[in-house]
Design a protein around this motif. Structure first.
Motif, PDB file in Angstrom:
ATOM      1  N   HIS A 147      58.057  62.601  53.679  1.00 38.50           N
ATOM      2  CA  HIS A 147      57.123  63.336  52.812  1.00 38.50           C
ATOM      3  C   HIS A 147      56.967  62.654  51.447  1.00 38.50           C
ATOM      4  O   HIS A 147      56.641  63.304  50.458  1.00 38.50           O
ATOM      5  N   GLY A 148      57.205  61.355  51.396  1.00 34.34           N
ATOM      6  CA  GLY A 148      57.178  60.613  50.137  1.00 34.34           C
ATOM      7  C   GLY A 148      55.819  60.521  49.466  1.00 34.34           C
ATOM      8  O   GLY A 148      55.734  60.194  48.290  1.00 34.34           O
ATOM      9  N   GLU A 149      54.764  60.817  50.190  1.00 36.90           N
ATOM     10  CA  GLU A 149      53.421  60.743  49.614  1.00 36.90           C
ATOM     11  C   GLU A 149      52.923  62.094  49.115  1.00 36.90           C
ATOM     12  O   GLU A 149      51.834  62.176  48.542  1.00 36.90           O
ATOM     13  N   GLU A 150      53.707  63.145  49.330  1.00 37.09           N
ATOM     14  CA  GLU A 150      53.291  64.473  48.873  1.00 37.09           C
ATOM     15  C   GLU A 150      53.468  64.573  47.355  1.00 37.09           C
ATOM     16  O   GLU A 150      54.448  64.086  46.800  1.00 37.09           O
ATOM     17  N   PRO A 151      52.535  65.211  46.678  1.00 35.88           N
ATOM     18  CA  PRO A 151      52.638  65.338  45.221  1.00 35.88           C
ATOM     19  C   PRO A 151      53.682  66.386  44.821  1.00 35.88           C
ATOM     20  O   PRO A 151      54.001  67.288  45.587  1.00 35.88           O
ATOM     21  N   ILE A 152      54.212  66.209  43.626  1.00 39.79           N
ATOM     22  CA  ILE A 152      55.083  67.213  43.020  1.00 39.79           C
ATOM     23  C   ILE A 152      54.443  67.621  41.700  1.00 39.79           C
ATOM     24  O   ILE A 152      53.636  66.880  41.143  1.00 39.79           O
ATOM     25  N   THR A 153      54.794  68.786  41.244  1.00 38.44           N
ATOM     26  CA  THR A 153      54.271  69.271  39.976  1.00 38.44           C
ATOM     27  C   THR A 153      55.429  69.450  38.998  1.00 38.44           C
ATOM     28  O   THR A 153      56.436  70.072  39.336  1.00 38.44           O
ATOM     29  N   VAL A 154      55.267  68.882  37.813  1.00 33.72           N
ATOM     30  CA  VAL A 154      56.274  68.998  36.767  1.00 33.72           C
ATOM     31  C   VAL A 154      55.570  69.483  35.515  1.00 33.72           C
ATOM     32  O   VAL A 154      54.569  68.891  35.094  1.00 33.72           O
ATOM     33  N   GLU A 155      56.064  70.540  34.934  1.00 33.35           N
ATOM     34  CA  GLU A 155      55.464  71.059  33.710  1.00 33.35           C
ATOM     35  C   GLU A 155      56.245  70.531  32.515  1.00 33.35           C
ATOM     36  O   GLU A 155      57.415  70.848  32.323  1.00 33.35           O
ATOM     37  N   LEU A 156      55.581  69.692  31.723  1.00 27.98           N
ATOM     38  CA  LEU A 156      56.175  69.105  30.524  1.00 27.98           C
ATOM     39  C   LEU A 156      55.415  69.586  29.299  1.00 27.98           C
ATOM     40  O   LEU A 156      54.216  69.851  29.372  1.00 27.98           O
ATOM     41  N   THR A 157      56.123  69.667  28.195  1.00 28.57           N
ATOM     42  CA  THR A 157      55.425  69.927  26.941  1.00 28.57           C
ATOM     43  C   THR A 157      54.707  68.643  26.537  1.00 28.57           C
ATOM     44  O   THR A 157      55.021  67.549  27.040  1.00 28.57           O
ATOM     45  N   LEU A 158      53.766  68.756  25.644  1.00 27.60           N
ATOM     46  CA  LEU A 158      53.053  67.580  25.162  1.00 27.60           C
ATOM     47  C   LEU A 158      54.041  66.591  24.535  1.00 27.60           C
ATOM     48  O   LEU A 158      53.964  65.380  24.772  1.00 27.60           O
ATOM     49  N   LYS A 159      54.989  67.097  23.777  1.00 28.84           N
ATOM     50  CA  LYS A 159      55.980  66.217  23.142  1.00 28.84           C
ATOM     51  C   LYS A 159      56.842  65.501  24.179  1.00 28.84           C
ATOM     52  O   LYS A 159      57.148  64.325  24.033  1.00 28.84           O
ATOM     53  N   GLU A 160      57.228  66.200  25.245  1.00 25.41           N
ATOM     54  CA  GLU A 160      58.020  65.560  26.298  1.00 25.41           C
ATOM     55  C   GLU A 160      57.230  64.448  26.966  1.00 25.41           C
ATOM     56  O   GLU A 160      57.750  63.357  27.223  1.00 25.41           O
ATOM     57  N   ALA A 161      55.957  64.709  27.248  1.00 24.71           N
ATOM     58  CA  ALA A 161      55.101  63.696  27.868  1.00 24.71           C
ATOM     59  C   ALA A 161      54.944  62.491  26.947  1.00 24.71           C
ATOM     60  O   ALA A 161      55.006  61.338  27.390  1.00 24.71           O
ATOM     61  N   LEU A 162      54.751  62.739  25.672  1.00 22.09           N
ATOM     62  CA  LEU A 162      54.632  61.641  24.706  1.00 22.09           C
ATOM     63  C   LEU A 162      55.927  60.837  24.625  1.00 22.09           C
ATOM     64  O   LEU A 162      55.900  59.608  24.524  1.00 22.09           O
TER      65      LEU A 162
END
Length: 59
Positions: free
Chosen positions: A9-24
């Motif tokens: 299942h390596g091609e299945e997407p995952i969802t991760v919720e990050l804050t804008l600061k974490e993403a930056l």
């Protein structure tokens, strides 16, 4: 020497919720007053990967 890693299942997407600061922070921005942002974001991603793999394996 190269090994081929196969993940079920390596091609299945995952969802991760990050804050804008974490993403930056993951994108390379430096936050002088909070060095833990990148670490927190990485932990969230690892947790999401683990949850997805456990779900995929049926546990």
């Amino acid at each position: 020497m190269s090994e081929k890693l196969e993940i079920a299942h390596g091609e299945e997407p995952i969802t991760v919720e990050l804050t804008l600061k974490e993403a930056l922070a993951l994108a390379g921005s430096k936050f002088v007053l909070n060095h833990q942002l990148e670490t927190q974001a990485i932990k969230k991603i690892k947790r999401s990967i683990e949850n997805k793999m456990l779900t995929a394996s049926g546990n």
